[in-house]
Structure formats: structure tokens, C-alpha cells
Design a protein around this motif. Structure first.
Motif, mmCIF file in Angstrom:
data_model
loop_
_atom_site.group_PDB
_atom_site.id
_atom_site.type_symbol
_atom_site.label_atom_id
_atom_site.label_comp_id
_atom_site.label_asym_id
_atom_site.label_seq_id
_atom_site.Cartn_x
_atom_site.Cartn_y
_atom_site.Cartn_z
ATOM 1 N N ASP A 144 7.038 5.931 0.038
ATOM 2 C CA ASP A 144 5.832 5.211 0.464
ATOM 3 C C ASP A 144 4.657 6.167 0.643
ATOM 4 O OD1 ASP A 144 7.110 2.487 1.049
ATOM 5 O OD2 ASP A 144 8.315 3.819 2.297
ATOM 6 N N PHE A 145 4.975 7.426 0.922
ATOM 7 C CA PHE A 145 3.949 8.430 1.227
ATOM 8 C C PHE A 145 4.343 9.718 0.497
ATOM 9 C CE2 PHE A 145 1.558 11.588 3.435
ATOM 10 C CZ PHE A 145 0.534 10.969 4.137
ATOM 11 N N VAL A 146 3.483 10.208 -0.361
ATOM 12 C CA VAL A 146 3.732 11.460 -1.094
ATOM 13 C C VAL A 146 2.635 12.447 -0.723
ATOM 14 C CG1 VAL A 146 3.942 12.570 -3.352
ATOM 15 C CG2 VAL A 146 4.814 10.234 -3.007
ATOM 16 N N SER A 147 3.034 13.665 -0.342
ATOM 17 C CA SER A 147 2.030 14.679 -0.020
ATOM 18 C C SER A 147 2.253 15.929 -0.868
ATOM 19 C CB SER A 147 2.056 15.030 1.466
ATOM 20 O OG SER A 147 3.330 15.521 1.840
ATOM 21 N N ASP A 150 0.939 -1.637 -6.530
ATOM 22 C CA ASP A 150 0.472 -1.466 -5.160
ATOM 23 C C ASP A 150 -0.823 -0.656 -5.148
ATOM 24 O OD1 ASP A 150 2.734 -2.796 -4.328
ATOM 25 O OD2 ASP A 150 3.848 -0.965 -3.841
ATOM 26 N N VAL A 151 -1.562 -0.749 -4.048
ATOM 27 C CA VAL A 151 -2.766 0.059 -3.889
ATOM 28 C C VAL A 151 -2.346 1.463 -3.444
ATOM 29 C CG1 VAL A 151 -4.913 0.354 -2.620
ATOM 30 C CG2 VAL A 151 -4.166 -1.937 -3.288
ATOM 31 N N VAL A 152 -2.769 2.481 -4.175
ATOM 32 C CA VAL A 152 -2.475 3.868 -3.816
ATOM 33 C C VAL A 152 -3.714 4.452 -3.141
ATOM 34 C CG1 VAL A 152 -1.832 6.159 -4.632
ATOM 35 C CG2 VAL A 152 -0.847 4.117 -5.717
ATOM 36 N N VAL A 153 -3.574 4.837 -1.893
ATOM 37 C CA VAL A 153 -4.701 5.308 -1.094
ATOM 38 C C VAL A 153 -4.750 6.833 -1.103
ATOM 39 C CG1 VAL A 153 -5.741 5.333 1.199
ATOM 40 C CG2 VAL A 153 -4.557 3.284 0.393
ATOM 41 N N PRO A 154 -5.847 7.431 -1.553
ATOM 42 C CA PRO A 154 -6.007 8.883 -1.429
ATOM 43 C C PRO A 154 -6.006 9.268 0.052
ATOM 44 C CG PRO A 154 -7.668 7.948 -2.895
ATOM 45 C CD PRO A 154 -7.013 6.799 -2.185
ATOM 46 N N THR A 155 -5.296 10.342 0.369
ATOM 47 C CA THR A 155 -5.080 10.678 1.782
ATOM 48 C C THR A 155 -5.227 12.168 2.012
ATOM 49 O OG1 THR A 155 -3.536 8.814 1.955
ATOM 50 C CG2 THR A 155 -3.441 10.460 3.702
ATOM 51 N N LEU A 156 -5.697 12.521 3.192
ATOM 52 C CA LEU A 156 -5.815 13.916 3.605
ATOM 53 C C LEU A 156 -4.922 14.129 4.824
ATOM 54 C CD1 LEU A 156 -9.716 14.208 3.443
ATOM 55 C CD2 LEU A 156 -8.062 14.588 1.597
ATOM 56 N N GLU A 157 -3.906 14.992 4.675
ATOM 57 C CA GLU A 157 -3.075 15.346 5.830
ATOM 58 C C GLU A 157 -3.580 16.690 6.352
ATOM 59 O OE1 GLU A 157 1.513 15.832 7.426
ATOM 60 O OE2 GLU A 157 1.162 15.288 5.317
ATOM 61 N N THR A 205 0.837 -1.190 0.000
ATOM 62 C CA THR A 205 0.000 0.000 0.000
ATOM 63 C C THR A 205 0.875 1.244 0.000
ATOM 64 O OG1 THR A 205 -1.607 -1.215 1.346
ATOM 65 C CG2 THR A 205 -1.914 1.156 1.157
ATOM 66 N N ARG A 206 0.477 2.259 -0.776
ATOM 67 C CA ARG A 206 1.148 3.563 -0.783
ATOM 68 C C ARG A 206 0.099 4.652 -0.600
ATOM 69 N NH1 ARG A 206 6.361 2.924 -2.471
ATOM 70 N NH2 ARG A 206 6.831 0.887 -3.402
ATOM 71 N N TYR A 207 0.562 5.858 -0.271
ATOM 72 C CA TYR A 207 -0.348 6.951 0.046
ATOM 73 C C TYR A 207 0.041 8.203 -0.737
ATOM 74 C CZ TYR A 207 -1.598 3.889 3.919
ATOM 75 O OH TYR A 207 -2.014 2.819 4.661
#
Length: 554
Positions: free
Chosen positions: A549-552, A346-353, A304-306
Motif C-alpha cells: 500500500d505504501f512504497v518508499s 488506484d490513485v497513487v499519491v506522491p509522498t515525502l517521508e 489510494t496508494r503512496y
């Protein structure tokens, strides 16, 4: 003087005559004792009413771990925990895998325990006595010399499956266990059929008494780590009515294997692959909740990635997350993550920081140079993210306040399974410092205290793993970073390189922050729409080594 004192060599005749007299007296109320009457050769009373072959029970404890690789110890523990009474017990030699597998399938069909013989026969004999067993069913070359067979019926199990079905009055197809085919240790029970029995059987013989179906239990989950030594224990567990799941290690990794609609009153672990009892309990109970993260499973980075939008819904000035309303923010996050999904399997999960506490140029009423927005203000966005299958990270800019104190204030938000946290040391100030006058920093003890708090929170509330992210673009922003606690499996730690500039400057920051980093962490990268020159494309971002692993985005 007693009459027997004067008996001579004719004593035998006298005894026989006396016995005849006693017999006549017993029958006198029926007829004269002439020796010519017809006597019913059958029993003087009807046979006892059949009773259940066994009666299962719930374990006394809600969670029990049997950390052993001893087949007899495992089987005895399962029998003791799950059976109150068993009038029939199946036996098989502990060293004969084929016999144990066959005995286990028979035990499952009958709903009775199966016990291995030949290793600790004294303990097995004591368990047979505790169960009030009256019939033993040996499978294979069982040595019964160590057991007290007084008043015990012994019925060797035939080699032929059809004969077994007829003898025991069970459907052969019901005698298997529903276990994964890729578990060699327990594959003998998988097919649900009796196997040909090994040669040899005890010389003692009896008959199979009529019994009623065993009284099994519901609500018992047995987790086995797949070691071959668990064969009889699994057979006994299935016989009691328990649902058995074979898995490898941490139960949270196998959340998809469980039927989450099935009620659970007790959990039993078999084997040494689950850690200690406390660890087994919280991990198993967490897995059985069935709650999964937006990317699936209960681990944050399981293929999983974000990709995240950064900012605050309170104001548009802190980043792109606040530039539109809630629904549009969720849609924008999904669109952004979709660009990355094309680049990976991989599954890319939409994310809110989401910034929930923000550094302030003024001290404020509490003097900490940080504004803490009310937690309830973020609930609509968090719940919208949940509905859309998105992850949320709460970002803390604590000013002069300890990070842990602020994180605790947002525990109600942390209770959502899809919510993690981020610490922003750039805005962590000393007692005499002010924002924008210097780059802030934090000591590792404070970071570790937050890690411990979140990990304990996850454990106590039986939640999936949470992300704990630490922003950093200079190594001195986290003092003594080499001592970071990465041992808690309740959290996934992300070190996030959030420097801006040209691609060359950002690459230098990336290499600098990664140098001498602690083991067991994941890596984050930030793209700035306005400050980067130019802003990397999604493809260029995923060409970074290693891939973040995590891109914002800010």
C-alpha cells in the motif's frame, strides 16, 4: 324568590320572549326592534389575518443524534427539534408507506411537520397540542378517534395531485425531496411530485384556512442512514428548511456529498448507523469541513496508494529526499509516483517521508542520542507538498526518548491535514544503549500511546484520517505486536518492511514481518537505491504479494 321559581308549563314561551327582548336591547342603539329591519348575514367582525403555516427553529444542541428505527419516535423527535409552532400538521398511517411518502411530500411543500399515526397516538396528540395546530391534513386512512378534535379543522387531502395543488396553493413540483435515487427507503420523495393517494379518508371534514408561507430555518444539516423508518422524519426535516443527506455509515466516507459552501449551525443524525452521539458528532463535523486528503476523501487508503521519497531536507546523507531543493524534491516525488500510476487503477499519491528527529552517535545536551530539528524548518517543504497535492510523513528516530514525547513536539506540523507520522524502532534505544551497537526496539504500550495521541488529535481537530507507520524488518523490533491497537478509525496503521538486500532476502523479510501480524493494518515496502542488489523496478515492486500500500525509496 327568583322569577324562574314561578314558571309553569309555559316556560318555553317565556324564554323565547326573553331572548327576543335581549336581541332588541343589543340592537337598540342601531334601530327600533320592529322585526322588519335588514340584518347583515355576514360575520360581525373580519376574519383573522392569515399567519404562517408553521415556524421552524434551530435545534437547541449543535449536534443531535436520534438513534432509533421507530418511525413515530423519529418523526416526533424531528418535529420537536425543528418546529416552534405548526398551525397545520400532516398525518398519515405509520403502516402505510405510500401514504407516509405522499404526506411527506405535502409537508415539504407546505413547510409543516408530518406525523405518523396508529402506533403512539398519545405522543402524537401531545405533539399536535405543543405545536398549537388548528388544522390537520390526513393522508390515507387515518383514524382520528384517538385525538381531541375540539376546535380542530380537519381537511382530508384529495387523491388527485392537481386538486391537492389547488387546495393547498402550492406548486406540485416543489413537493419533493432532493434525495439520491439509490436509496430505496426514501426514494418516494425523490422525484418532487405528489403521488396518487391511497383509498380511504377520515369522515371528518373542514376547510383549508388561508395561511402565509412557513418560516423555515437555514443552517441545519440532517444526516439520515437511509432506513425506511426515517421517511416522516426526513419529510419533517426538509419541511423545516434543513438540508438532508442520506448516506451509509461514517459521514467521512461521504464527504463529496456535502455542499461545503453552505453554513452549518446544527447537525442532526437520524438512525442507528452512526454509532454513539460522540462518534456521530466528530465524524459529521469532520466530514462537513470538506477537507480532503491528496488522494481524495478523508480516508488514507480509500482506493489510494503512496509512493515516497525518504530522507531529510536538512542533509543529503540521510536519503534521496535531501539530494535536491524543495521544488525539485516535489517534482521528483511526482515523477516517481507517476511510474506506479501506470500500473494500477488506484490513485497513487506522491509522498515525502521526512526525518524530523535523527539518531545521533553522541548523547547531545539532553542525553537522548537523538537530534530534534526545529519544526519550523520543515514548514516550507510541507506547504510545497500541499500545493502539489502530495502527502507528508514525519519520521521519528527517538534514541532514548519516548516516541510520544517527540511526536508531541511536532504537533504544529501534525495539524496539517496531509501530514502523518512514522516510528523507526531501529533507533529506539534502552537506557544504556547507543546507536549502531544494536538493533533498537519498542514495546507495544509505547506504540499504542502514540496511536492514541494521534487519534485523539485527529478527532479533536476534526482532521481527515492520518497515517501512523511503524518501520520493522525484524519481528522483535516491536515487542508484543499482537496487542497493537487497530481500533481507532482516526488513523490508518501501516507496518513497513524496510529491510535491504537481494530480492530473495527482501522477500524473506516481507514474509517474516507479515507473519502473525494484527488485523486491520496496511503494508509498506522500501526500495534502497544503493543497498539493494538489484533495486526492484516499479513493476517488480507491484508484483509483490500482496501489493504494498505504501512504497518508499531511500
Amino acid at each position: 324568590m327568583p322569577i324562574w321559581a314561578n314558571l309553569d308549563s309555559s316556560r318555553g314561551d317565556v324564554l323565547r320572549r326573553l331572548a327576543a327582548v335581549v336581541a332588541c336591547l343589543v340592537l337598540a342603539t342601531v334601530t327600533a326592534c320592529t322585526g322588519s329591519m335588514e340584518i347583515d348575514p355576514g360575520p360581525s367582525s373580519p376574519p383573522p389575518e392569515p399567519r404562517p403555516a408553521a415556524q421552524a427553529k434551530l435545534p437547541e444542541s449543535g449536534s443531535t443524534l436520534v438513534p432509533s428505527t421507530d418511525p413515530t419516535a423519529l418523526a416526533l423527535a424531528a418535529s420537536d427539534m425543528l418546529f416552534e409552532v405548526a398551525r397545520v400538521v400532516v398525518l398519515a398511517p405509520v403502516a402505510d408507506e405510500a401514504a407516509l411518502a405522499r404526506a411527506s411530500s405535502i409537508a415539504i411543500a407546505l413547510g409543516v411537520p408530518v406525523l405518523p399515526t396508529g402506533a403512539d397516538d398519545q405522543a402524537v396528540g401531545e405533539e399536535i397540542l405543543r405545536l398549537s395546530a388548528t388544522t390537520l391534513l390526513p393522508v390515507g386512512d387515518v383514524d382520528l378517534d384517538s385525538y381531541d378534535l375540539t376546535s380542530m379543522n380537519v381537511q382530508p387531502v384529495p387523491d388527485d395531485a392537481a386538486a391537492v395543488a389547488e387546495l393547498l396553493d402550492v406548486e406540485v413540483s416543489d413537493a419533493g425531496a432532493d434525495l439520491p435515487a439509490d436509496v430505496p427507503a426514501l426514494a418516494a420523495l425523490e422525484q418532487g411530485q405528489m403521488m396518487a393517494g391511497p383509498a380511504g379518508a377520515p369522515s371528518a371534514a373542514g376547510h383549508m384556512p388561508e395561511t402565509l408561507p412557513s418560516e423555515r430555518v437555514e443552517g441545519v444539516r440532517v444526516l439520515a442512514d437511509g432506513n425506511q423508518s426515517q421517511l416522516a422524519a426526513v419529510g419533517t426535516s426538509r419541511a423545516a428548511g434543513a438540508t438532508v443527506t442520506v448516506l451509509d455509515g461514517d459521514p467521512r466516507a461521504s464527504v463529496d456529498l456535502f455542499d461545503h459552501g453552505e453554513p452549518t449551525d446544527a447537525i442532526v443524525g437520524l438512525g442507528t448507523g452512526f454509532g454513539d452521539s460522540e462518534t456521530f458528532t466528530w465524524q459529521a463535523e469532520t466530514a462537513l469541513t470538506g477537507v480532503q486528503l491528496p488522494g481524495g476523501g478523508q480516508f488514507a487508503f480509500d482506493r489510494t496508494r503512496y509512493v515516497a521519497l525518504y530522507g531529510s531536507p536538512v542533509t543529503a546523507s540521510l536519503g534521496v529526499l535531501g539530494e535536491q531543493g524543495t521544488a525539485a524534491t516535489v517534482d521528483r516525488a511526482a515523477d516517481l509516483a507517476g511510474r506506479y500510476q501506470q500500473l494500477t487503477d488506484d490513485v497513487v499519491v506522491p509522498t515525502l517521508e521526512v526525518i524530523v528527529t535523527v539518531a545521533s552517535g553522541t548523547a547531545g545536551s539532553d542525553g537522548n542520542y537523538s537530534n530534534e530539528w526545529p519544526a519550523e524548518e520543515f514548514v516550507p517543504l510541507i506547504e510545497a507538498a500541499h500545493e502539489a497535492g502530495q502527502y507528508v510523513v514525519l519520521d521519528f528516530q527517538s534514541g532514548r526518548t519516548n516516541f510520544l514525547d517527540q511526536v508531541r513536539e511536532y504537533a504544529d506540523l501534525l495539524a496539517y491535514p496531509h501530514v502523518g507520522i512514522a516510528l523507526d524502532p531501529e533507533w529506539r534505544l534502552g537506557p544504556d544503549e547507543r546507536p549502531l551497537e544494536q538493533i533498537g526496539s519498542v514495546g507495544i504500550d509505547e506504540v499504542n500511546a502514540v496511536i492514541e495521541y494521534v487519534a485523539d488529535f485527529v478527532r479533536e481537530n476534526r482532521l481527515p484520517q492520518k497515517i501512523v507507520m511503524v518501520h520493522q524488518f525484524r519481528t522483535d523490533m516491536v515487542r508484543n505486536r499482537e496487542d497493537m491497537d487497530t481500533s481507532r478509525s482516526e488513523v490508518a496503521i501501516v507496518l513497513h518492511a524496510d529491510g535491504h538486500g537481494t530480492p530473495e532476502q527482501k522477500d524473506a523479510t516481507w514474509r517474516n514481518v507479515r507473519e502473525d501480524a494484527p488485523d486491520g493494518v496496511y503494508w509498506g515496502w522500501k526500495n534502497f537505491y544503493d543497498e539493494d542488489d538489484p533495486t526492484l523496478t516499479s513493476r517488480e515492486t507491484y508484483e509483490i504479494d500482496p501489493v504494498p500500500d505504501f512504497v518508499s525509496y531511500q
